[in-house]
Design a protein around this motif. Structure first.
Motif, mmCIF file in Angstrom:
data_model
loop_
_atom_site.group_PDB
_atom_site.id
_atom_site.type_symbol
_atom_site.label_atom_id
_atom_site.label_comp_id
_atom_site.label_asym_id
_atom_site.label_seq_id
_atom_site.Cartn_x
_atom_site.Cartn_y
_atom_site.Cartn_z
ATOM 1 N N TYR A 1 0.862 -1.179 0.000
ATOM 2 C CA TYR A 1 0.000 0.000 0.000
ATOM 3 C C TYR A 1 0.901 1.232 0.000
ATOM 4 O O TYR A 1 1.778 1.385 0.861
ATOM 5 N N VAL A 2 0.674 2.102 -0.997
ATOM 6 C CA VAL A 2 1.430 3.350 -1.095
ATOM 7 C C VAL A 2 0.442 4.470 -1.370
ATOM 8 O O VAL A 2 -0.307 4.414 -2.366
ATOM 9 N N TRP A 3 0.393 5.451 -0.502
ATOM 10 C CA TRP A 3 -0.518 6.591 -0.686
ATOM 11 C C TRP A 3 -0.221 7.270 -2.023
ATOM 12 O O TRP A 3 0.916 7.634 -2.320
ATOM 13 N N GLY A 4 -1.246 7.391 -2.863
ATOM 14 C CA GLY A 4 -1.069 8.005 -4.178
ATOM 15 C C GLY A 4 -0.460 7.079 -5.200
ATOM 16 O O GLY A 4 -0.173 7.493 -6.329
ATOM 17 N N GLY A 5 -0.283 5.784 -4.853
ATOM 18 C CA GLY A 5 0.385 4.851 -5.750
ATOM 19 C C GLY A 5 -0.512 4.309 -6.850
ATOM 20 O O GLY A 5 -1.646 3.928 -6.606
#
Length: 319
Positions: free
Chosen positions: A210-214
């Motif tokens: 999970y990567v914010w903005g990914g």
């Protein structure tokens, strides 16, 4: 095909049905599992995989005809060739019909005279050969008005109102079963090609960070709306970037309407839709939950959730 029951004039029948709004309703029943995109590797209800493949292949000779209509006729006539009775594998029944789709010999010969059967059956084509019988049924339905007037076409196959009703009801059950998701990435079932591609893309990302903005590998992983956006981009459907704007892009699934695989499910409030997942059937979704977790399969409803609603991006992309 046996001619059971009292014959009713087709013109009168269609007029009665039109008045009741049934003709339009029938045309909308069988769009959920387009022929040619049905996975026959696993049994669908009680349809043997071999017969399923024949129904799907034969439906292609009548553009727009759903495989499930042929399957329903095969079920009602001979239980997909399994019926132990005269006229199924040889001979004729009391009405002179024979083969898995129960053709009268003159009717079968008439279809054969109008159409070139694809390879794969008997030489010459035979009403007892499943390949030939199923293709003959598809040709006959098409000649009789399918798919534009499906009720009339099935009525031509067997002049009985009860028969038409039974075929259409069984066809709907098969169509719904073929579109019903499994909740399992190893056995994807979806109502449209676009939904299938989106699900397969999302399933291929299981375990990604999970990567914010990914939006994928370039950012090292996905956030929730990045995953759904890229899944549908793979299917040729462009979605906005955030969960809230994806919801507003629709088309909305009506409250109380069953979810279909490929639907997007949203969480939050009218002012703040903060999460989205991709529904895959059986109450499960693929989603990128939050920091410290990976793309995973999980239930789309849970105690205390703030489920808001769903959209169906694949609705307009069904071929």
């Amino acid at each position: 095909m046996t001619k059971l029951g009292a014959a009713v004039g087709a013109v009168l029948l269609v007029a009665v049905l039109a008045a009741a709004g049934v003709v339009n309703a029938v045309s909308s029943l069988f769009g959920s599992s387009p022929s040619g995109h049905v996975n026959c590797a696993k049994p669908i209800e009680d349809v043997p995989p071999v017969f399923c493949a024949l129904y799907v292949a034969a439906a292609q000779v009548c553009p727009g005809l759903d495989w499930s209509v042929l399957a329903a006729i095969g079920k009602i006539e001979t239980d997909h060739g399994r019926l132990d009775a005269p006229g199924v594998t040889s001979g004729e029944n009391f009405a002179g019909a024979g083969g898995p789709m129960q053709f009268l010999q003159p009717t079968f010969e008439g279809v054969l005279g109008r159409h070139t059967f694809p390879p794969g059956g008997a030489t010459p084509p035979s009403r007892y050969n499943p390949h030939d019988a199923v293709h003959a049924a598809a040709f006959y339905l098409c000649d009789s008005g399918a798919p534009q007037d499906l009720y009339k076409a099935v009525f031509a196959y067997n002049h009985a109102d009860w028969y038409v009703r039974d075929v259409l009801a069984q066809a709907r059950r098969y169509s719904e079963a073929a579109s019903r998701g499994t909740g399992n990435c190893s056995e994807v079932r979806a109502p449209t090609p676009a939904a299938r591609v989106a699900i397969e893309f999302a399933c291929a990302q299981l375990g990604s960070a999970y990567v914010w903005g990914g939006d994928g590998a370039a950012e090292g992983g996905f956030d929730c709306s990045g995953l759904t956006k890229e899944a549908y981009r793979a299917a040729g459907v462009e979605l906005p970037r955030t969960a809230h704007t994806q919801h507003d892009a629709g088309p909305l699934v009506a409250a109380g309407e069953p979810l279909l695989p490929g639907d997007l499910v949203f969480y939050g409030t009218p002012r703040d839709i903060h999460h989205v997942g991709l529904y895959i059937g059986a109450g499960q979704m693929v989603h990128a939950p939050t920091f410290g977790q990976v793309v995973q399969i999980g239930p789309y409803r849970w105690a205390g959730d703030d489920y808001y609603g769903a959209t169906r991006p694949h609705r307009a992309v069904s071929t």
